[in-house]
Scaffold this motif. Structure first.
Motif: not given
Ligand code: UT7
Length: 328
Positions: A32, A36-37, A112, A151, A190, A218, A220-221, A224, A252, A254, A257, A282, A312
């Motif tokens: 995961w 995802r990251t 960031c 998480r 954030l 979501k 912030v993504f 960003a 940056h 983060a 994707r 990050n 961002f």
């Molecule tokens: O540095 C500048 C500031 N920060 C950023 O730029 C970060 C921006 N955001 C991101 O990078 C992403 O949104 C994350 C990596 C934080 C999360 O990824 P996502 O693809 O947006 O996941 P999500 O929050 O949409 O969650 C998708 C699914 C959810 O489950 P359901 O509801 O589909 O069943 C979450 O509960 O993934 C689940 N999930 C996880 N599963 C395993 C969320 N975090 C985790 C995890 N491990 N760590």
């Protein structure tokens, strides 16, 4: 007069935290996190190691590689969201630790985007003609504000930092342009809710774990990708350039994707984009200077190359900077 980078440095603490380690701490998986990251591991400070300790190591390297003495440094800027103390800047701690007796300095808090904000500040100080040797550091001890039971955040962040020495340039080498933005209406997506003047530290705020980073990932993504791409495109267009003119793009780090989507929207190819998020996660204000130093080490920057930086982060803050590379 422009400001050019004449030395680069980075510091990553020895201790590492892998995705496999995190699998034992929260409900997540290596698969995961990677998909995802793009992150495989991150570095964490040793017990007692603070942001200024990383800053000192970075500044020491900058002095050693530039051949400058600490007395020659005029100004120290530290971009960080994880200062040693709420009161007393990390720049002051670094100044003391390297014994830069003629320097003044201050911190820049822009999450960031902090390193680009600090570069802009340092470059303008050089351009004023008053300052000749400016140390710009971006460093964060994210582990000091991360809840390792959450998480949503603990898988993303790591500790580390980097820096550059800025000196005057009397030709076309150096910082050519920058575009910076702040939109405080994004602060709710954030932040660290407690420990500041809105909610001073109390037993209650600690019990509620309000001294840790909270993030609506979501949202912030989405911001960003849009803002980093827009501000990168804006600086390319403003300077009459095309994507192909950029020798190296250091975004940056983060989320892989976010990096891929930004590069695609700006028409940049994979080989123009620097990525090291897999190894460090990050590191907030640290990601860009760490990447610059690695790019130098890997000979990915040559004289006259155009380097594009973009970031961002929390605030929201975002920006881009265009640099013509010299001899480093
Ligand atoms: O540095 C500048 C500031 N920060 C950023 O730029 C970060 C921006 N955001 C991101 O990078 C992403 O949104 C994350 C990596 C934080 C999360 O990824 P996502 O693809 O947006 O996941 P999500 O929050 O949409 O969650 C998708 C699914 C959810 O489950 P359901 O509801 O589909 O069943 C979450 O509960 O993934 C689940 N999930 C996880 N599963 C395993 C969320 N975090 C985790 C995890 N491990 N760590």
């Amino acid at each position: 007069m422009k400001a050019k980078i004449t030395a680069t440095a980075r510091y990553l603490p020895k201790r590492t935290l892998s995705n496999q380690d995190l699998e034992k701490m929260v409900d997540t998986s290596d698969e995961w996190i990677r998909s995802r990251t793009g992150i495989e591991k991150r570095h964490l400070v040793a017990e007692g190691e603070a942001t200024s300790d990383m800053g000192k190591k970075i500044a020491d390297q900058l002095l050693a590689s530039s051949g400058k003495s600490a007395e020659e440094i005029d100004l120290i800027l530290v971009a960080t969201s994880t200062p040693d103390y709420l009161v007393v800047s990390t720049a002051a701690m670094v100044q003391d630790k390297i014994n830069a007796v003629n320097a003044w300095g201050f911190d820049i808090v822009a999450a960031c985007t902090g390193f680009i904000y600090a570069m802009e500040t340092g470059a303008k100080m050089i351009e004023s003609g008053k300052y000749k040797n400016v140390i710009v550091i971006g460093a964060d001890t994210m582990s000091s504000i991360i809840n390792y039971a959450d998480r949503n955040t603990c898988i993303i962040f790591g500790d580390g930092g980097g820096g550059v020495l800025l000196e005057p340039s009397d030709n076309d080498i150096g910082v050519l342009d920058s575009i910076l933005y702040t939109d405080g209406s994004g602060s709710k997506y954030l932040n660290v809710p407690a420990g500041g003047s809105v909610q001073p530290a109390s037993k209650d705020t600690i019990d509620k774990k309000m001294h840790y980073v909270i993030q609506d990932g979501k949202t912030v993504f989405k911001f960003a990708v849009k803002n980093m791409a827009d501000v990168s495109k804006e600086i390319i267009d403003k300077n009459g350039l095309k994507g192909d003119d950029i020798s190296l793009f250091i975004p940056h780090q983060a989320n892989k994707r976010i990096i891929d989507a930004t590069a695609k929207r700006c028409g940049l190819h994979e080989d123009q984009v620097f990525v090291n998020i897999n190894r460090y996660g990050n590191t907030t204000a640290g990601t860009i200077p760490i990447a610059i130093d690695e790019a130098v080490e890997m000979s990915r920057l040559a004289k006259d190359d155009l380097l594009l930086l973009a970031a961002f982060g929390g605030g929201f803050t975002w920006g881009s900077m265009l640099i013509r590379w010299g001899n480093v």
